[in-house]
Design an enzyme around this catalytic site. Structure first.
Site, PDB file in Angstrom:
ATOM      1  N   LYS A 191      72.351  49.968  58.656  1.00 21.67           N
ATOM      2  CA  LYS A 191      73.709  50.038  58.509  1.00 21.67           C
ATOM      3  C   LYS A 191      74.353  49.096  59.292  1.00 21.67           C
ATOM      4  O   LYS A 191      75.214  48.313  58.990  1.00 21.67           O
ATOM      5  CB  LYS A 191      74.268  51.420  58.941  1.00 21.67           C
ATOM      6  CG  LYS A 191      75.661  51.747  58.704  1.00 21.67           C
ATOM      7  CD  LYS A 191      76.043  53.156  59.403  1.00 21.67           C
ATOM      8  CE  LYS A 191      75.456  54.382  58.593  1.00 21.67           C
ATOM      9  NZ  LYS A 191      75.458  55.662  59.253  1.00 21.67           N
ATOM     10  N   ARG A 217      78.098  55.729  64.924  1.00 18.86           N
ATOM     11  CA  ARG A 217      77.648  56.083  63.807  1.00 18.86           C
ATOM     12  C   ARG A 217      75.964  55.804  64.158  1.00 18.86           C
ATOM     13  O   ARG A 217      75.742  54.817  64.468  1.00 18.86           O
ATOM     14  CB  ARG A 217      77.965  55.175  62.587  1.00 18.86           C
ATOM     15  CG  ARG A 217      79.339  54.978  62.569  1.00 18.86           C
ATOM     16  CD  ARG A 217      80.005  54.242  61.484  1.00 18.86           C
ATOM     17  NE  ARG A 217      79.562  54.343  60.276  1.00 18.86           N
ATOM     18  CZ  ARG A 217      79.736  53.486  59.323  1.00 18.86           C
ATOM     19  NH1 ARG A 217      80.289  52.249  59.433  1.00 18.86           N
ATOM     20  NH2 ARG A 217      79.371  53.752  58.171  1.00 18.86           N
ATOM     21  N   GLY A 258      72.607  61.124  55.439  1.00 17.80           N
ATOM     22  CA  GLY A 258      72.951  62.585  55.978  1.00 17.80           C
ATOM     23  C   GLY A 258      72.195  63.236  57.202  1.00 17.80           C
ATOM     24  O   GLY A 258      72.425  64.197  57.371  1.00 17.80           O
ATOM     25  N   MET A 262      71.201  61.922  59.902  1.00 17.41           N
ATOM     26  CA  MET A 262      71.659  61.847  61.252  1.00 17.41           C
ATOM     27  C   MET A 262      73.203  62.035  61.350  1.00 17.41           C
ATOM     28  O   MET A 262      73.528  62.249  60.530  1.00 17.41           O
ATOM     29  CB  MET A 262      70.923  60.660  62.232  1.00 17.41           C
ATOM     30  CG  MET A 262      69.327  60.770  62.150  1.00 17.41           C
ATOM     31  SD  MET A 262      68.432  59.445  62.880  1.00 17.41           S
ATOM     32  CE  MET A 262      69.246  58.068  61.682  1.00 17.41           C
ATOM     33  N   HIS A 318      75.687  64.880  48.252  1.00 16.70           N
ATOM     34  CA  HIS A 318      74.441  64.959  49.001  1.00 16.70           C
ATOM     35  C   HIS A 318      73.213  65.367  48.072  1.00 16.70           C
ATOM     36  O   HIS A 318      72.098  64.690  48.047  1.00 16.70           O
ATOM     37  CB  HIS A 318      74.534  65.870  50.219  1.00 16.70           C
ATOM     38  CG  HIS A 318      73.145  66.391  51.062  1.00 16.70           C
ATOM     39  ND1 HIS A 318      72.348  67.452  50.488  1.00 16.70           N
ATOM     40  CD2 HIS A 318      72.831  65.574  52.040  1.00 16.70           C
ATOM     41  CE1 HIS A 318      71.469  67.442  51.567  1.00 16.70           C
ATOM     42  NE2 HIS A 318      71.381  66.254  52.295  1.00 16.70           N
ATOM     43  N   SER A 365      29.844  50.506  43.453  1.00 18.63           N
ATOM     44  CA  SER A 365      31.150  51.099  43.008  1.00 18.63           C
ATOM     45  C   SER A 365      31.336  51.841  44.197  1.00 18.63           C
ATOM     46  O   SER A 365      30.363  52.888  44.567  1.00 18.63           O
ATOM     47  CB  SER A 365      30.849  51.679  41.875  1.00 18.63           C
ATOM     48  OG  SER A 365      32.219  52.557  41.438  1.00 18.63           O
ATOM     49  N   CYS A 392      35.610  53.660  42.245  1.00 23.45           N
ATOM     50  CA  CYS A 392      35.846  54.801  41.331  1.00 23.45           C
ATOM     51  C   CYS A 392      36.480  56.060  41.809  1.00 23.45           C
ATOM     52  O   CYS A 392      36.419  56.911  41.274  1.00 23.45           O
ATOM     53  CB  CYS A 392      34.423  54.723  40.300  1.00 23.45           C
ATOM     54  SG  CYS A 392      33.062  55.419  41.535  1.00 23.45           S
ATOM     55  N   TYR A 438      37.336  45.217  40.517  1.00 24.34           N
ATOM     56  CA  TYR A 438      38.115  45.963  39.652  1.00 24.34           C
ATOM     57  C   TYR A 438      38.453  47.391  40.282  1.00 24.34           C
ATOM     58  O   TYR A 438      37.580  47.659  41.231  1.00 24.34           O
ATOM     59  CB  TYR A 438      37.318  46.377  38.318  1.00 24.34           C
ATOM     60  CG  TYR A 438      36.063  47.038  38.369  1.00 24.34           C
ATOM     61  CD1 TYR A 438      36.312  48.428  38.407  1.00 24.34           C
ATOM     62  CD2 TYR A 438      35.080  46.496  38.418  1.00 24.34           C
ATOM     63  CE1 TYR A 438      34.846  49.007  38.526  1.00 24.34           C
ATOM     64  CE2 TYR A 438      33.683  47.068  38.599  1.00 24.34           C
ATOM     65  CZ  TYR A 438      33.944  48.568  38.558  1.00 24.34           C
ATOM     66  OH  TYR A 438      32.650  49.258  38.760  1.00 24.34           O
TER      67      TYR A 438
HETATM   68  P1  ADP Z   1      75.983  58.333  56.963  1.00 24.08           P
HETATM   69  O1  ADP Z   1      75.010  57.573  57.465  1.00 24.08           O
HETATM   70  O2  ADP Z   1      75.864  59.805  56.733  1.00 24.08           O
HETATM   71  O3  ADP Z   1      76.556  57.707  55.774  1.00 24.08           O
HETATM   72  P2  ADP Z   1      78.297  57.273  58.460  1.00 24.08           P
HETATM   73  O4  ADP Z   1      78.024  56.679  59.721  1.00 24.08           O
HETATM   74  O5  ADP Z   1      78.401  56.080  57.173  1.00 24.08           O
HETATM   75  O6  ADP Z   1      77.222  58.129  58.160  1.00 24.08           O
HETATM   76  O7  ADP Z   1      79.633  57.829  58.566  1.00 24.08           O
HETATM   77  C1  ADP Z   1      80.022  58.994  57.791  1.00 24.08           C
HETATM   78  C2  ADP Z   1      81.425  59.076  57.152  1.00 24.08           C
HETATM   79  O8  ADP Z   1      82.367  58.343  58.074  1.00 24.08           O
HETATM   80  C3  ADP Z   1      81.197  57.907  56.195  1.00 24.08           C
HETATM   81  O9  ADP Z   1      81.874  58.403  55.093  1.00 24.08           O
HETATM   82  C4  ADP Z   1      81.782  56.750  56.763  1.00 24.08           C
HETATM   83  O10 ADP Z   1      82.284  55.958  55.620  1.00 24.08           O
HETATM   84  C5  ADP Z   1      82.896  57.136  57.585  1.00 24.08           C
HETATM   85  N1  ADP Z   1      83.146  56.396  58.519  1.00 24.08           N
HETATM   86  C6  ADP Z   1      82.277  56.010  59.479  1.00 24.08           C
HETATM   87  N2  ADP Z   1      82.911  55.094  60.577  1.00 24.08           N
HETATM   88  C7  ADP Z   1      84.332  54.982  60.036  1.00 24.08           C
HETATM   89  C8  ADP Z   1      85.458  54.306  60.644  1.00 24.08           C
HETATM   90  N3  ADP Z   1      85.211  53.324  61.694  1.00 24.08           N
HETATM   91  N4  ADP Z   1      86.349  54.446  60.094  1.00 24.08           N
HETATM   92  C9  ADP Z   1      86.678  55.316  59.052  1.00 24.08           C
HETATM   93  N5  ADP Z   1      85.406  55.955  58.366  1.00 24.08           N
HETATM   94  C10 ADP Z   1      84.342  55.753  59.103  1.00 24.08           C
HETATM   95 MG    MG Z   2      77.548  56.093  55.329  1.00 27.89          MG
END
Ligand code: ADP
Ligand code: MG
Ligand code: MG
Length: 879
Positions: free
Chosen positions: A22, A91, A100, A102, A449, A762, A830, A850
């Protein structure tokens, strides 16, 4: 001094190890000039340090402080400033995406004062400010403070009754904030932390800790993601999709992740924040409809999606938010896709000139090809269609409907096939999703999800089957027309069409199997994509691919699938069925004459078998292994015989057999009288087999026999057998290679000597794995493998993927020393590993000639052999 924090302007997409996927991609988008809210990333290295030492590395707090100060300067406001607050999200983001799995906390920086400042920023929109505040306490309470999320959910449900969340008034949201704070006090004994810096610090720690949450651990194990990578943490200034009808949040793909087709694929939800769009709290609208709502933002998004595809040269998925008409990009990554889409997209990108065929080959995997070879539902069968949902993840799954993750896991453990039916899934359903054959949800789109996780796992999924009324507590759903399905009723779901059927629908071959069989519709787009990529794999691979096949039918299928010979033809099945009788005679033979008579009776039968196989392989090499298993496997069962004798129902022969069975009984048959040992102890047995091979080879034009001696541990064993066999071949005027399996560790360790007497090796890696580890597969797989996988002693079963460090080392030694003694020594494998992608790469690396695998795995082996050749030529990362 180590640098633990990177501004989004400092990173790039290649820093995934350090910044997580990310963070690396946020940086990449920032540097592409796309509208990303400013922020910074705390590295995975900081996380690893924290997880190992129990505290953050020295200097981290200061470094975060410096970056926060810079962010505050850029944004012109301070974190949580009472009259004009900067808010941030904290995040998670690991190297490999774990959808989803973490935790993320939004709206950090709000408290009883700054909530007013936020309202002021939004032109006096109090409702929005209080909605943001209640969301903060809810998310923070759940993920940072560890409070059961249901407590907040229930409070919200109680307040809103049958209304939508958007219908709550400012006063009600304010009241909800009070209730939430009360919940925090009750559950933790402390007040919700009002200090913005403290909120941020705790959230960062929580993200670090979430790396080891139960569901993250489970997901990693399932996806084979190493446990020690750690996660990065992204601190990102907030943008708001929840400040009215001119705002919203959405997810999108640059192409259809199920088919690969280009177009507009995504979901959008007005006046919403973060996860709302995937959580199914309200019905989303298709992304196309955003054009009506906000043409400017829509057009910009389309342009950005085109930019991203061209830049990443691949399908991307995207998270975005519209804040009062302005578009913001919150995430992108090279998107997960179905197996079919992977093949289609790879060739589409070649046609668009974005990648070449080498790269196309590197972008598909043997596992994906294997998935495409799964069967599909037969269209001829009678079928009762219940409803049609979205085709979220392909496949044909049949099982009993169950309505909870626990029940799914329970029934699956008892050996039942189940389909997990939910309104929508959450990360808490993961265990059930893993256990189920397929997943059916009544809500949520292709980016829900359920859909995302199922695609990642390659599990069949139909989502958003909105016509179904699902009652989780009632353990049933009702389909249109009033058909009720309750727990335990069998249903069939088709993840390629979205159809849901009552009862069991029979399955038929996939189009890709039809293609390999030469019976597919050549105009099919998927068939064409597979064909092009397979042809390219064949043109670049160095490894040959052979089949393990014992019968004419298997041999014929193997050829259609592209086998270049047979690497393992077992002869023991030729002793089963009606022929058992003859083996019994052989074992009971009291004199050389009787033994000869028994062998003479077997010989023509064997010859006929070999003729059939030579004919179906028409001039390709056929490696025939002389008899391997212990003889008592062909005799009646000890207990049955004893019972017969005890009951007085036994014949004379039964009495003799019982005696023989007792005599031949072994404590550890796997390590007993079998393979070459049998050939040396039972006079005439191997000679009979070699004569049958020689005679068959004489009769079939172009037959290329290779005679393989099993279970050799010492060159002397091989020499004895070889001498006799060579004489028989010479007598018959037939040329054939004589070689051995390498499946006893001693053979690998003395390969230099053994190669003096062998024209080929083999690697029998099933036995070699058992003997190297010192466990018998049949005994241990059920008893302790799952525990070993849990403990991380294996990342994957060594019977599935060759254990490079141990068994692989023996293979390497034997290959090197064997070739040193005999430079033209032919080398193959094999064991079942011959069809396993990772093991195929290993075989390429050690220079085998092979791999040989079951007919059905041959296309996978061809594909992976091609990828291995490119990989070792340095064309790229094939993970
Ligand atoms: P995941 O890894 O589960 O996708 P994210 O870190 O992307 O988690 O965040 C969860 C949600 O929050 C996502 O929909 C993301 O777009 C939103 N989000 C995260 N950071 C921001 C931000 N700075 N402003 C607005 N929405 C955010
Ligand atoms: Mg996300
Ligand atoms: Mg063996």
């Amino acid at each position: 001094m180590a640098k633990y924090v990177y501004d989004f302007t400092e990173g790039n997409k290649d820093l995934k190890d350090l910044l997580g996927g990310k963070g690396a991609n946020l940086a990449e988008m920032t540097n592409l000039g796309l509208p990303v809210p400013p922020g910074f990333t705390i590295t995975t290295e900081a996380c690893r340090h924290y997880l190992a030492e129990g505290e953050v590395p020295g200097g981290l707090d200061e470094e975060i402080g410096t970056h926060l100060a810079a962010l505050e300067t850029t944004m012109g406001k301070r974190l949580g400033q009472a009259d004009d607050p900067l808010l941030v999200s904290v995040r998670s983001g690991a190297k490999f995406s774990m959808p989803g799995m973490m935790d993320t906390v939004l709206n950090i920086g709000l408290n009883d004062e700054s909530v007013h400042g936020l309202a002021k920023q939004a032109g006096g929109n109090e409702r929005f400010a209080w909605d943001s505040y209640r969301r903060l306490i809810q998310m923070f309470g759940k993920t940072v403070l560890g409070i059961d999320g249901d407590r907040f959910e229930h409070a919200l449900d109680e307040l809103k009754g049958k209304r939508q969340d958007t219908e709550l008034s400012t006063a009600e949201l304010r009241e909800l904030v009070g209730t939430y704070k009360e919940i925090v006090r009750e559950e933790t004994g402390h007040d919700f932390p009002a200090d913005p810096r403290e909120q941020m610090r705790l959230a960062i720690m929580a993200v670090f800790d979430s790396w080891n949450s139960e569901r993250a651990v489970l997901y990693r194990r399932q996806e084979r993601i190493p446990a020690d990578l750690g996660t990065a943490v992204n601190v990102c200034s907030m943008v708001f999709g929840n400040c009215g009808d001119d705002s919203g949040t959405g997810v999108a793909f640059t192409r259809d992740p199920a088919s690969g087709r280009q177009g507009v694929y995504g979901d959008y939800l007005s006046n919403a924040q973060g996860e709302d769009v995937v959580a199914g709290i309200r019905n989303t609208i298709p992304l196309q409809d955003l054009e009506q709502l906000n043409k400017g933002a829509y057009d910009e998004l389309m342009a950005i999606m085109a930019t991203l595809e061209n830049h990443y040269r691949d399908l991307c998925d995207i998270e975005f938010t519209v804040e009062r008409g302005k578009l913001w990009m919150l995430q992108t990554r090279v998107g997960k896709r179905t197996a079919a889409a992977a093949f289609r997209i790879a060739t589409q990108l070649v046609d668009q000139g974005l990648i070449d065929l080498d790269e196309a080959l590197l972008r598909v995997t043997g596992d994906q090809l294997a998935k495409l070879m799964f069967p599909r539902f037969s269209t001829d069968a009678e079928r009762t269609l219940l409803t049609k949902g979205m085709n979220a993840s392909p496949g044909a799954a049949v099982g009993k409907a169950v309505f909870s993750s626990e029940r799914a896991a329970e029934l699956a453990a008892a050996g039942e096939d189940v389909i997990l039916v939910r309104r929508e899934t959450t990360p808490d359903d993961l265990a059930g999703m893993i256990a189920a054959r397929g997943i059916l949800t009544s809500r949520g789109g292709k980016t829900s999800h359920a859909a995302v996780v199922a695609r990642g796992m390659g599990k069949t999924c139909v989502c958003g089957a909105e016509e179904l009324e699902v009652s989780i507590s009632g353990k049933r759903f009702t389909a249109p027309g009033g058909v009720e399905v309750t727990e335990g009723d069998v249903i069939s779901i088709d993840g390629s069409t979205g159809e849901v059927f009552l009862g069991e629908v029979p399955v038929q071959d996939s189009v890709v199997v039809e293609y390999f069989e030469g019976a597919a519709d050549e105009s099919d787009e998927l068939v064409q994509a597979v064909h092009r990529i397979m042809a390219h794999a064949d043109s670049v691979r160095r490894l040959g691919v052979r089949a393990n096949a014992d019968t004419e039918e298997d041999a014929a299928r193997a050829r259609r699938f592209g086998a270049q010979g047979i690497g393992l033809c077992r002869t023991e099945h030729m002793f089963l069925g009606e022929r058992r009788q003859l083996v019994e005679d052989l074992v009971l033979a009291a004199s050389p004459e009787e033994r000869k008579a028994a062998l003479d009776a077997l010989e023509p039968l064997q010859r006929t078998d070999f003729i059939g196989i030579f004919q179906s392989m028409a001039g390709l090499p056929v490696t025939i292994r002389l008899i391997d298993p212990p003889l008592h496997e062909f005799l009646p069962d000890l207990v049955e015989l004893s019972v017969k004798v005890a009951k007085g129902e036994a014949t004379d022969k039964d009495h003799k057999l019982l005696e023989a069975v007792r005599r031949l009984h072994e404590q550890n048959p796997m390590l007993g009288l079998r393979g070459v040992r049998l050939g040396l102890v039972i006079p005439g047995l191997f000679a009979m087999q070699v004569r049958a091979i020689a005679e068959a080879a004489r009769q079939v034009e172009g037959a290329q026999a290779e005679i393989m001696i099993p279970l050799v541990g010492a060159v002397q064993e091989l020499e004895a057998v070889r001498e006799e066999a060579a004489a028989i071949l010479a007598d018959a005027g037939v040329e054939a290679l004589i070689g051995t399996m390498i499946e006893v560790p001693r053979a690998a360790l003395t390969a230099g000597q053994i190669a003096e007497a062998a024209e080929f090796f083999s690697f029998g890696t099933n036995d070699l794995t058992q003997m190297t580890w010192g466990f018998s597969r049949d005994d241990v797989e059920a008893s302790f493998f799952s525990r070993y996988l849990e403990l991380g002693i294996f990342g994957v079963s060594p019977f599935e993927t060759l254990d490079r460090d141990g068994v692989g080392r023996l293979v390497r030694i034997a290959a090197e020393e064997g070739r040193k003694a005999r430079p033209d020594l032919k080398l193959g494998i094999c064991g079942e590993h011959g069809g396993d992608p990772d093991s195929v790469h290993f075989c390429h690396e050690v220079g085998l000639d092979y791999v040989s695998c079951s007919p059905f795995r041959i296309p996978v082996a061809r594909l992976e052999a091609g990828r291995a050749a490119l990989e070792s030529a340095g064309s790229g990362d094939t993970r």
